[in-house]
Design a protein around this motif. Structure first.
Motif, mmCIF file in Angstrom:
data_model
loop_
_atom_site.group_PDB
_atom_site.id
_atom_site.type_symbol
_atom_site.label_atom_id
_atom_site.label_comp_id
_atom_site.label_asym_id
_atom_site.label_seq_id
_atom_site.Cartn_x
_atom_site.Cartn_y
_atom_site.Cartn_z
ATOM 1 N N CYS B 238 6.114 8.570 -11.876
ATOM 2 C CA CYS B 238 6.776 8.764 -10.652
ATOM 3 C C CYS B 238 8.204 9.682 -10.966
ATOM 4 C CB CYS B 238 7.151 7.515 -9.999
ATOM 5 S SG CYS B 238 5.710 6.691 -9.034
ATOM 6 N N GLN B 239 8.877 8.858 -12.009
ATOM 7 C CA GLN B 239 10.175 9.690 -12.157
ATOM 8 C C GLN B 239 9.958 10.961 -12.731
ATOM 9 O OE1 GLN B 239 12.119 7.094 -14.877
ATOM 10 N NE2 GLN B 239 12.543 5.274 -13.112
ATOM 11 N N ALA B 240 8.800 11.245 -13.559
ATOM 12 C CA ALA B 240 8.309 12.599 -14.136
ATOM 13 C C ALA B 240 8.081 13.664 -12.914
ATOM 14 C CB ALA B 240 7.420 12.461 -15.204
ATOM 15 N N ILE B 241 7.400 12.842 -12.105
ATOM 16 C CA ILE B 241 7.051 13.719 -10.842
ATOM 17 C C ILE B 241 8.277 14.313 -10.077
ATOM 18 C CG2 ILE B 241 6.099 13.788 -8.114
ATOM 19 C CD1 ILE B 241 4.078 11.911 -9.425
ATOM 20 N N VAL B 242 9.105 13.683 -9.979
ATOM 21 C CA VAL B 242 10.502 14.101 -9.066
ATOM 22 C C VAL B 242 11.268 15.205 -10.080
ATOM 23 C CG1 VAL B 242 12.676 13.394 -8.247
ATOM 24 C CG2 VAL B 242 10.600 12.104 -7.932
ATOM 25 N N ALA B 243 11.469 14.558 -11.484
ATOM 26 C CA ALA B 243 12.069 15.490 -12.598
ATOM 27 C C ALA B 243 11.468 16.851 -12.697
ATOM 28 C CB ALA B 243 11.968 14.763 -13.768
ATOM 29 N N ALA B 244 10.177 16.903 -12.471
ATOM 30 C CA ALA B 244 9.265 17.889 -12.573
ATOM 31 C C ALA B 244 9.713 19.159 -11.471
ATOM 32 C CB ALA B 244 7.841 17.857 -12.799
ATOM 33 N N GLY B 245 10.029 18.695 -10.200
ATOM 34 C CA GLY B 245 10.077 19.263 -9.218
ATOM 35 C C GLY B 245 9.113 19.515 -8.358
ATOM 36 N N LEU B 246 7.963 18.590 -8.560
ATOM 37 C CA LEU B 246 6.806 18.444 -7.695
ATOM 38 C C LEU B 246 7.149 17.516 -6.552
ATOM 39 C CD1 LEU B 246 4.369 17.425 -10.434
ATOM 40 C CD2 LEU B 246 3.953 19.316 -8.868
ATOM 41 N N PRO B 247 6.273 17.787 -5.229
ATOM 42 C CA PRO B 247 6.962 17.140 -4.027
ATOM 43 C C PRO B 247 7.296 15.666 -4.408
ATOM 44 C CG PRO B 247 5.287 18.389 -3.703
ATOM 45 C CD PRO B 247 5.341 18.513 -5.183
ATOM 46 N N PRO B 248 8.300 15.122 -4.041
ATOM 47 C CA PRO B 248 8.760 13.665 -4.297
ATOM 48 C C PRO B 248 7.607 12.643 -3.394
ATOM 49 C CG PRO B 248 10.563 14.967 -3.481
ATOM 50 C CD PRO B 248 9.325 15.816 -3.519
ATOM 51 N N LEU B 249 6.920 13.228 -2.544
ATOM 52 C CA LEU B 249 5.880 12.269 -1.893
ATOM 53 C C LEU B 249 4.736 11.994 -2.664
ATOM 54 C CD1 LEU B 249 6.231 11.683 1.174
ATOM 55 C CD2 LEU B 249 4.009 12.792 1.433
ATOM 56 N N PHE B 250 4.390 12.876 -3.831
ATOM 57 C CA PHE B 250 3.511 12.651 -4.748
ATOM 58 C C PHE B 250 3.816 11.160 -5.367
ATOM 59 C CE2 PHE B 250 1.711 17.143 -5.625
ATOM 60 C CZ PHE B 250 1.450 17.105 -4.284
ATOM 61 N N ALA B 251 5.228 11.229 -5.595
ATOM 62 C CA ALA B 251 5.579 9.796 -6.495
ATOM 63 C C ALA B 251 5.417 8.608 -5.463
ATOM 64 C CB ALA B 251 7.102 9.763 -6.887
ATOM 65 N N TRP B 252 5.879 8.834 -4.043
ATOM 66 C CA TRP B 252 5.701 7.918 -3.184
ATOM 67 C C TRP B 252 4.306 7.328 -3.414
ATOM 68 C CZ3 TRP B 252 3.198 7.195 1.650
ATOM 69 C CH2 TRP B 252 3.613 6.032 2.160
ATOM 70 N N ARG B 253 3.604 8.355 -2.980
ATOM 71 C CA ARG B 253 1.962 7.885 -2.650
ATOM 72 C C ARG B 253 1.377 7.197 -3.867
ATOM 73 N NH1 ARG B 253 -0.266 10.611 1.932
ATOM 74 N NH2 ARG B 253 -2.110 10.011 1.041
ATOM 75 N N LEU B 254 1.690 7.700 -5.064
ATOM 76 C CA LEU B 254 1.360 7.250 -6.082
ATOM 77 C C LEU B 254 1.810 5.629 -6.472
ATOM 78 C CD1 LEU B 254 -0.643 7.981 -8.906
ATOM 79 C CD2 LEU B 254 1.593 8.154 -9.953
ATOM 80 N N ARG B 255 2.998 5.607 -6.138
ATOM 81 C CA ARG B 255 3.587 4.139 -6.384
ATOM 82 C C ARG B 255 2.950 3.247 -5.431
ATOM 83 N NH1 ARG B 255 8.673 5.886 -5.413
ATOM 84 N NH2 ARG B 255 9.368 6.287 -7.308
ATOM 85 N N HIS B 256 2.475 3.534 -4.232
ATOM 86 C CA HIS B 256 1.889 2.745 -3.387
ATOM 87 C C HIS B 256 0.299 2.641 -3.505
ATOM 88 C CE1 HIS B 256 5.909 3.148 -1.516
ATOM 89 N NE2 HIS B 256 5.455 2.165 -0.912
ATOM 90 N N GLY B 257 -0.262 3.293 -4.544
ATOM 91 C CA GLY B 257 -1.755 3.107 -4.719
ATOM 92 C C GLY B 257 -2.392 4.097 -4.121
ATOM 93 N N PHE B 258 -1.703 5.010 -3.475
ATOM 94 C CA PHE B 258 -2.283 6.150 -2.327
ATOM 95 C C PHE B 258 -2.617 7.457 -3.415
ATOM 96 C CE2 PHE B 258 0.496 4.376 0.892
ATOM 97 C CZ PHE B 258 -0.470 3.415 0.969
ATOM 98 N N GLU B 259 -3.579 8.482 -2.998
ATOM 99 C CA GLU B 259 -3.708 9.475 -3.883
ATOM 100 C C GLU B 259 -2.620 10.391 -3.418
ATOM 101 O OE1 GLU B 259 -6.869 11.266 -4.902
ATOM 102 O OE2 GLU B 259 -8.329 10.370 -3.373
ATOM 103 N N TYR B 260 -2.210 11.564 -4.525
ATOM 104 C CA TYR B 260 -1.304 12.336 -4.359
ATOM 105 C C TYR B 260 -1.293 13.088 -3.023
ATOM 106 C CZ TYR B 260 -0.386 11.799 -9.268
ATOM 107 O OH TYR B 260 -0.165 11.113 -10.623
ATOM 108 N N ALA B 261 -2.640 13.477 -2.673
ATOM 109 C CA ALA B 261 -2.644 14.106 -1.318
ATOM 110 C C ALA B 261 -3.679 13.288 -0.796
ATOM 111 C CB ALA B 261 -3.217 15.489 -1.357
ATOM 112 N N GLU B 262 -3.816 13.512 0.494
ATOM 113 C CA GLU B 262 -5.056 12.815 1.241
ATOM 114 C C GLU B 262 -6.646 13.219 0.676
ATOM 115 O OE1 GLU B 262 -4.470 14.128 5.391
ATOM 116 O OE2 GLU B 262 -2.990 15.104 4.217
ATOM 117 N N ARG B 263 -7.392 11.992 0.744
ATOM 118 C CA ARG B 263 -8.659 12.021 0.224
ATOM 119 C C ARG B 263 -9.524 12.962 1.131
ATOM 120 N NH1 ARG B 263 -12.767 8.282 2.260
ATOM 121 N NH2 ARG B 263 -11.860 7.033 3.736
ATOM 122 N N ALA B 264 -10.290 13.532 0.384
ATOM 123 C CA ALA B 264 -11.398 14.416 1.388
ATOM 124 C C ALA B 264 -12.525 13.241 1.646
ATOM 125 C CB ALA B 264 -12.130 15.457 0.380
ATOM 126 N N ASP B 265 -12.723 13.606 3.054
ATOM 127 C CA ASP B 265 -13.965 12.642 3.534
ATOM 128 C C ASP B 265 -15.311 13.171 3.751
ATOM 129 O OD1 ASP B 265 -12.148 10.752 4.575
ATOM 130 O OD2 ASP B 265 -11.178 12.089 6.025
#
Lengths: 261, 273
Positions: B238-265
């Motif tokens: 998560c820290q590496a995601i933020v440090a890399a300049g990727l969307p901080p939301l990716f870190a939030w989702r990973l930290r909570h066991g969600f996909e980086y983005a939404e899953r395809a249905d």
């Protein structure tokens, strides 16, 4: 004779829902006024911007807007039920009319709307109390989304992230959001409840361009990431071209195209 | 003898290291990777180089293909406009970060690997972009395995680990004669032996309700499959995601066991671009 009730309480306690029930139960004419309330130390009032009023007007056609500049107190119907909504952090020090904040009296007097009763969530037993929370510190943030239309699955994801803490500690969120098919939804969420209330407005706009009615998001909480919220919203709103692509199949053949803005 | 199957590493170095360490501690030295080495996560070069250094046979995932081909999948792979925008941001970031050497490696990966009657693919034998979800129509699932002439099909892509046995498969054929070619109808019935789909889940972007990385072990001796969950230092990623300049939301989702983005249905959709 006009009956005037002042309903006060903290954010998310159910003031608007309770008022809606009273309005729908009343057989005669009804009026509504929303006061902004006062910001206390560390506790910001949410800039509602008319969400509650727009929702109530949709649910109760003919609802008299008591804040309307042209509204004439002399011409009010005899049996009017006038309900005044007031966001208020703490329960009033005294029950009934004696508990009304004196700062409110001059403007109410000017509108000829001095309450005959004052009910406060967290104080009066005839009001539900399950969501009457005590807050010590609260930031408020809002965004005008008028003319904005959401990609529906994006709105679903955004709301999930918002109320689950992706953009700070959110305690209260409400919104009116437009969808491309002309529907608008009232979103109502409080941290003490498990799910969000999603209520479709009765009035559906024609699928021709951007709706003219109000749309807004209000969030209250701590350490709110306003930039993050705005970035996600920008990614979830439809462009003119995509909106037209989604609306065109819903219009009857030969219907006029939306005006270019 | 056992071998490990890993999938969907998604540039998550901490998760990949934890899984490889777990496999090593179990004394397993044969590993197959089902692709998606990169995408969304913050360490694409490090993960690709780790797989290369360990000489782990890999097939190409949808993200690996897109990084080489340039967003080859169509927008219908994304469940929402929001997911598409986020996915494209991650794509451009990853494409800019990856070394030419690592891109060449991803480009060289095969679409499938085969070992006797075991087939290894990223999505399905048809495409890296097709989802074989656990509740997919049984006939369609059986067709994917049977048409690929496999007994067990190992796949990833859905990020949800599962083992699905397809029993009592029967295909009935009836050939009706044309008027110009009269004769009795021909009927045939083919009984299919048990087929199996094994989904390895995801090392770097799990979607099983928790944050642990997942992979599977295939015990060849008794043909059994074990799904493994491996905790790892999620916060490090998560820290590496933020440090890399990727969307901080990716870190939030990973930290909570969600996909980086939404899953395809849409399990049945196969991108045809």
């Amino acid at each position: 004779m006009t009956r005037v009730l002042l309903i006060s309480g903290p954010p998310g306690c159910g003031k608007t829902s309770w008022i809606l029930n009273q309005l729908q139960a009343h057989r005669g004419p009804c009026g509504y006024l929303r006061l902004e309330g006062f910001t206390a130390a560390e506790l910001q009032q949410a800039p509602d911007g008319g969400i509650d009023r727009a929702f109530l007007v949709d649910q109760c056609p003919g609802l008299l807007d008591l804040a309307e500049p042209g509204e004439n107190p002399a011409s009010r119907p005899q049996d009017l039920l006038a309900l005044i909504e007031l966001p208020q952090w703490q329960a009033p020090p005294e029950a009934g009319l004696a508990g009304i904040d004196p700062r409110l009296l001059p403007p109410l007097e000017a509108l000829q709307l001095l309450p005959q009763r004052h009910l406060s969530f967290g104080r009066d037993a005839e009001l539900p109390a399950q969501d009457t929370l005590q807050f010590n510190a609260l930031e408020a943030w809002s965004l005008d989304l008028t003319h904005s239309v959401w990609d529906p699955p994006s709105l679903n994801s955004f709301w999930f992230e918002l109320v689950n803490g992706a953009y700070g500690e959110v305690y209260r969120a409400k919104a009116l959001m437009n969808l491309p098919d002309g529907r608008s939804f009232f979103f109502n969420w409080i941290v003490s409840q498990e799910g969000t209330q999603f209520l479709p407005l009765e009035r559906v706009a024609p699928p021709v361009g951007r709706p003219q009615r109000m749309s807004r998001l209000v969030v209250q909480g701590k350490h709110l990431d306003a930039a993050g919220i705005e970035a996600t919203i920008a990614d979830g709103l439809l462009s003119d071209a995509v909106l037209e692509l989604q609306q065109a199949p819903q219009r009857p053949f030969g219907a006029p195209l939306p005006a270019t803005r | 003898m056992a071998h490990a199957v890993i999938s969907c590493l998604h540039a998550n170095l901490a998760a990949t290291e934890a899984v490889l360490s777990d496999i090593e501690q179990l004394g397993i030295d044969r590993i197959t990777c089902l692709g998606d080495l990169v995408g969304y996560g913050p360490q694409p070069n490090e993960v690709v180089e780790l797989i290369r250094a360990r000489q782990i046979p890999s097939c190409q995932g949808c993200w690996d293909e897109d990084i080489i081909e340039g967003l080859n999948s169509c927008e219908c792979s994304y469940p929402s406009q929001l997911a598409e925008r986020r996915g494209q941001r991650a794509h451009h970031w990853t494409a800019a970060q990856l070394s030419e050497e690592n891109k060449a490696f991803l480009a060289s990966l095969p679409l499938s690997l085969r070992r006797d009657r075991l087939l290894f693919v990223h999505g399905s034998p048809n495409s890296q972009h097709e989802y074989l979800l656990p509740d997919m129509n049984a006939f369609a699932a059986l067709e994917r395995v049977e048409a690929a002439q496999a007994d067990t099909l190992f796949c990833g892509h859905t990020h949800r680990p599962y083992v699905r046995e397809l029993r009592e498969g029967v295909i009935k054929l009836r050939l009706h004669r044309a008027v110009a070619n009269p004769g009795p109808d021909i009927e045939r019935e083919v009984d299919l032996p048990v087929r199996r789909i094994v989904n390895a889940g995801s090392v770097g972007e799990p979607r099983h309700g928790g944050t642990s990385a997942t992979y599977v072990i295939h015990h060849e001796q008794d043909d059994s499959v074990e799904i493994r969950e491996v905790p790892y230092d999620v916060e490090r990623t998560c820290q590496a995601i933020v440090a890399a300049g990727l969307p901080p939301l990716f870190a939030w989702r990973l930290r909570h066991g969600f996909e980086y983005a939404e899953r395809a249905d849409d399990a049945s959709h196969v991108c045809e671009r």
